[in-house]
Design a protein around this motif. Structure first.
Motif, mmCIF file in Angstrom:
data_model
loop_
_atom_site.group_PDB
_atom_site.id
_atom_site.type_symbol
_atom_site.label_atom_id
_atom_site.label_comp_id
_atom_site.label_asym_id
_atom_site.label_seq_id
_atom_site.Cartn_x
_atom_site.Cartn_y
_atom_site.Cartn_z
ATOM 1 N N CYS A 115 0.842 -1.191 0.000
ATOM 2 C CA CYS A 115 0.000 0.000 0.000
ATOM 3 C C CYS A 115 0.880 1.246 0.000
ATOM 4 N N PRO A 116 0.876 2.028 -1.081
ATOM 5 C CA PRO A 116 1.759 3.200 -1.140
ATOM 6 C C PRO A 116 1.459 4.248 -0.081
ATOM 7 N N TRP A 117 0.186 4.431 0.258
ATOM 8 C CA TRP A 117 -0.170 5.404 1.287
ATOM 9 C C TRP A 117 0.226 4.918 2.678
ATOM 10 N N CYS A 118 0.325 3.601 2.846
ATOM 11 C CA CYS A 118 0.747 3.060 4.137
ATOM 12 C C CYS A 118 2.198 3.423 4.437
ATOM 13 N N TYR A 119 3.037 3.390 3.423
ATOM 14 C CA TYR A 119 4.446 3.743 3.608
ATOM 15 C C TYR A 119 4.572 5.236 3.903
ATOM 16 N N ILE A 120 3.788 6.043 3.207
ATOM 17 C CA ILE A 120 3.783 7.488 3.451
ATOM 18 C C ILE A 120 3.282 7.771 4.872
ATOM 19 N N GLY A 121 2.205 7.095 5.264
ATOM 20 C CA GLY A 121 1.686 7.265 6.617
ATOM 21 C C GLY A 121 2.681 6.841 7.670
ATOM 22 N N LYS A 122 3.432 5.803 7.385
ATOM 23 C CA LYS A 122 4.470 5.329 8.314
ATOM 24 C C LYS A 122 5.501 6.429 8.552
ATOM 25 N N ARG A 123 5.939 7.074 7.486
ATOM 26 C CA ARG A 123 6.933 8.133 7.614
ATOM 27 C C ARG A 123 6.390 9.327 8.399
ATOM 28 N N ARG A 124 5.131 9.655 8.160
ATOM 29 C CA ARG A 124 4.553 10.795 8.866
ATOM 30 C C ARG A 124 4.371 10.488 10.353
ATOM 31 N N LEU A 125 3.967 9.279 10.661
ATOM 32 C CA LEU A 125 3.887 8.874 12.067
ATOM 33 C C LEU A 125 5.261 8.953 12.711
ATOM 34 N N GLU A 126 6.280 8.452 12.027
ATOM 35 C CA GLU A 126 7.638 8.479 12.566
ATOM 36 C C GLU A 126 8.120 9.910 12.791
ATOM 37 N N GLY A 127 7.697 10.826 11.927
ATOM 38 C CA GLY A 127 8.049 12.219 12.112
ATOM 39 C C GLY A 127 7.450 12.778 13.397
ATOM 40 N N ALA A 128 6.203 12.399 13.683
ATOM 41 C CA ALA A 128 5.551 12.840 14.914
ATOM 42 C C ALA A 128 6.205 12.195 16.136
ATOM 43 N N LEU A 129 6.556 10.927 16.024
ATOM 44 C CA LEU A 129 7.190 10.222 17.133
ATOM 45 C C LEU A 129 8.547 10.844 17.478
ATOM 46 N N GLY A 154 -5.959 6.950 7.368
ATOM 47 C CA GLY A 154 -5.251 7.503 6.229
ATOM 48 C C GLY A 154 -3.893 8.081 6.578
ATOM 49 N N ALA A 155 -3.151 8.428 5.524
ATOM 50 C CA ALA A 155 -1.818 9.019 5.697
ATOM 51 C C ALA A 155 -1.972 10.513 5.944
ATOM 52 N N GLN A 156 -2.443 10.850 7.134
ATOM 53 C CA GLN A 156 -2.751 12.231 7.471
ATOM 54 C C GLN A 156 -1.472 13.064 7.637
ATOM 55 N N PRO A 157 -1.597 14.385 7.605
ATOM 56 C CA PRO A 157 -0.430 15.243 7.851
ATOM 57 C C PRO A 157 0.170 14.983 9.227
ATOM 58 N N LEU A 158 1.436 15.300 9.377
ATOM 59 C CA LEU A 158 2.160 15.062 10.619
ATOM 60 C C LEU A 158 1.436 15.653 11.822
ATOM 61 N N GLU A 159 0.811 16.804 11.651
ATOM 62 C CA GLU A 159 0.155 17.479 12.768
ATOM 63 C C GLU A 159 -0.983 16.640 13.360
ATOM 64 N N VAL A 160 -1.642 15.854 12.534
ATOM 65 C CA VAL A 160 -2.733 15.008 13.025
ATOM 66 C C VAL A 160 -2.183 13.931 13.950
ATOM 67 N N PHE A 161 -1.040 13.361 13.593
ATOM 68 C CA PHE A 161 -0.421 12.354 14.454
ATOM 69 C C PHE A 161 0.089 12.979 15.748
ATOM 70 N N GLU A 162 0.601 14.189 15.649
ATOM 71 C CA GLU A 162 1.044 14.889 16.864
ATOM 72 C C GLU A 162 -0.140 15.108 17.805
ATOM 73 N N GLN A 163 -1.281 15.487 17.249
ATOM 74 C CA GLN A 163 -2.472 15.712 18.059
ATOM 75 C C GLN A 163 -2.942 14.415 18.712
ATOM 76 N N ALA A 164 -2.931 13.321 17.946
ATOM 77 C CA ALA A 164 -3.366 12.034 18.491
ATOM 78 C C ALA A 164 -2.454 11.583 19.627
ATOM 79 N N LEU A 165 -1.154 11.779 19.473
ATOM 80 C CA LEU A 165 -0.209 11.431 20.542
ATOM 81 C C LEU A 165 -0.464 12.279 21.785
ATOM 82 N N ALA A 166 -0.699 13.572 21.588
ATOM 83 C CA ALA A 166 -0.959 14.459 22.720
ATOM 84 C C ALA A 166 -2.232 14.062 23.451
ATOM 85 N N GLN A 167 -3.265 13.714 22.698
ATOM 86 C CA GLN A 167 -4.530 13.319 23.310
ATOM 87 C C GLN A 167 -4.422 11.980 24.027
ATOM 88 N N SER A 168 -3.466 11.160 23.626
ATOM 89 C CA SER A 168 -3.282 9.841 24.234
ATOM 90 C C SER A 168 -2.331 9.869 25.414
#
Length: 233
Positions: free
Chosen positions: A12-26, A192-206
């Protein structure tokens, strides 16, 4: 400790992109986080040893013309490049990913799941690796420090098939119909492969380090309701 579970498919091409964006937030998050990669097959009916190119397979499955497929690949390749990923769809080979997912569970049992997930996706999208071939899979496993002979034996024995089925069943229970899908602490979902800011928000909320107060007059989202690119599980 925040637990992040990610349902995705190797091809899944979007899965790889999403992986990178999650890693950026992490990389920017100060808390402790564990990431577990869950199995999902976009097309479990793909025959093993399918000789078609990815473009041919997509065109046949979705009824696209060659020009449409080329345009889609060009678009996602450009987006992937923004995340530092090098996609080469001319080399990518059609593959049934069941065995690759089984191998990821083998890697999880030996503490190398994250490393193998990255290696499989890079092999598929950049190097044209046949991720449905047992010899290729075992070789990639060896590259991340796993026992190549044991990996090949696990593939031959059909090991971890039940783990793959359990992941897919859990995806159905959550109502996941597409990937990537990220679940934070079994509570917050990001589709989905959301922007980095969405992952940052999810981490903060968790995070137990962050106290979030809802505005007066608002209520918690019921299961399945979604807002701001996140869904209550």
């Amino acid at each position: 400790m925040i637990q992040v579970e990610v349902w995705s498919d190797i091809v899944c091409p979007w899965c790889y992109i999403g992986k990178r964006r999650l890693e950026g937030a992490l990389a920017k998050f100060p808390g402790e986080v564990s990431v577990e990669w869950r199995s999902f097959q976009l097309d479990p009916s793909t025959p093993t040893g399918d000789p078609r190119t990815v473009g041919e397979s997509l065109a046949a499955r979705r009824g696209f013309t060659a020009a449409q497929v080329k345009g889609m690949f060009a678009n996602v390749t450009a987006i992937a490049a923004e995340e530092g990923l090098d996609y080469d769809f001319d080399r990518a080979r059609t593959a049934n990913t069941l065995d690759a997912h089984r191998l990821l569970h083998f890697a999880k049992a030996h503490g190398r799941q994250g490393e193998l997930k990255e290696r499989l996706m890079r092999g598929y999208f950049t190097e044209g690796a046949d991720v449905g071939d047992h010899t290729v899979l075992a070789g990639l496993a060896a590259e991340v420090g796993l026992d190549e002979v044991a990996a090949k034996q696990a593939l031959a024995d059909g090991a971890y098939a039940q783990d793959v089925e359990a992941d897919i069943a859990q995806a159905r229970a959550y109502g996941i119909s597409g990937v990537p899908f990220f679940v934070f602490n079994q509570r917050i979902g990001v589709s989905g492969a959301q922007p980095l800011e969405v992952f940052e928000q999810a981490l903060a909320q968790s995070s137990p380090l962050t106290v979030l107060k809802a505005p007066e007059g608002t209520a918690s989202a019921a299961a399945g309701e979604c807002a701001d690119d996140s869904c209550a599980i």
